[in-house]
Design a protein around this motif. Structure first.
Motif, short mmCIF file in Angstrom:
data_model
loop_
_atom_site.label_atom_id
_atom_site.label_comp_id
_atom_site.label_asym_id
_atom_site.label_seq_id
_atom_site.Cartn_x
_atom_site.Cartn_y
_atom_site.Cartn_z
N TRP A 58 -46.56 -7.86 -25.75
CA TRP A 58 -45.16 -7.62 -26.05
C TRP A 58 -44.94 -6.49 -27.05
N ILE A 59 -46.02 -5.93 -27.61
CA ILE A 59 -45.93 -4.74 -28.45
C ILE A 59 -46.56 -3.59 -27.67
N THR A 60 -45.78 -2.54 -27.41
CA THR A 60 -46.26 -1.39 -26.65
C THR A 60 -46.25 -0.15 -27.53
N ILE A 61 -47.38 0.54 -27.60
CA ILE A 61 -47.44 1.82 -28.30
C ILE A 61 -46.82 2.85 -27.34
N THR A 62 -45.69 3.45 -27.74
CA THR A 62 -44.97 4.35 -26.83
C THR A 62 -45.35 5.81 -27.02
N SER A 63 -45.83 6.19 -28.20
CA SER A 63 -46.33 7.55 -28.42
C SER A 63 -47.16 7.55 -29.70
N GLY A 64 -48.02 8.54 -29.80
CA GLY A 64 -48.88 8.64 -30.98
C GLY A 64 -49.99 7.62 -30.99
N SER A 65 -50.56 7.32 -29.82
CA SER A 65 -51.58 6.29 -29.75
C SER A 65 -52.95 6.76 -30.22
#
Length: 186
Positions: A9-16
């Motif tokens: 339920w936590i998604t890294i959307t950018s800067g991974s």
């Protein structure tokens, strides 16, 4: 370094990933469970950021009527929430939807009976609408920036489906882009 989360339920959307300093953006999915949950964002193998998300309020509790059976659907479910409300610290809110989509909550009642409820909307004035429907027929509709309004409706004899629906047209978002429902009495 790399950023990740072990919970879905936590998604890294950018800067991974990167080297040196950087920014990590993330999104958190709506918690549809009544239980709270906790997840951690790990960066370079170190748990650096913990997110605790409260559980959602059941729709019946949110609209102050647990004696009815509530169903929600469309492109996104309505949720019980505690941020914007009129009575008792909670209200139901339409789901987050995109252009040309709908979000609805409904229940069935047996009449004759007198129904009352409060609703509120924050939307594009002309085209994104919060509506109240009985057996598929629209009874009320509103849009724009409208504070809490009280409505009463006489339900005819027989079994009827009562639906509150937030719908968006094909363009433009305005305001909070949703509707709320509270204090449903029958």
């Amino acid at each position: 370094w790399a950023a990740s989360s072990a919970v879905s339920w936590i998604t890294i959307t950018s800067g991974s990933s990167g080297s040196g300093n950087g920014t990590v953006n993330y999104s958190v999915a709506v918690n549809t469970s009544s239980s709270s949950r906790t997840g951690t964002i790990t960066i370079a193998g170190q748990p650096l950021f913990t997110i605790t998300q409260g559980g959602s309020v059941p729709i019946g509790e949110a609209v102050d009527n647990t004696s009815l059976v509530w169903t929600t659907g469309g492109n996104a479910n309505w949720i019980g929430q505690t941020s914007i409300w009129l009575n008792n610290g909670d209200a139901a809110q339409s789901g987050h939807i995109a252009d040309s989509q709908t979000s609805w909550v409904e229940t069935s009642v047996t009449g004759p009976a007198q129904l009352s409820f409060y609703w509120k909307v924050s939307s594009e004035p002309c085209c994104d609408r919060l509506s109240f429907n009985v057996d598929g027929a629209q009874i009320l509709s509103t849009g724009g920036e409208v504070g809490w309004q009280y409505w009463a409706y006489s339900v005819a004899a027989g079994t009827h489906t009562l639906r509150w629906e937030y719908s968006k047209n094909s363009s433009i978002s305005s305001g909070s882009d949703c509707g709320w429902l509270d204090t449903v009495v029958i």
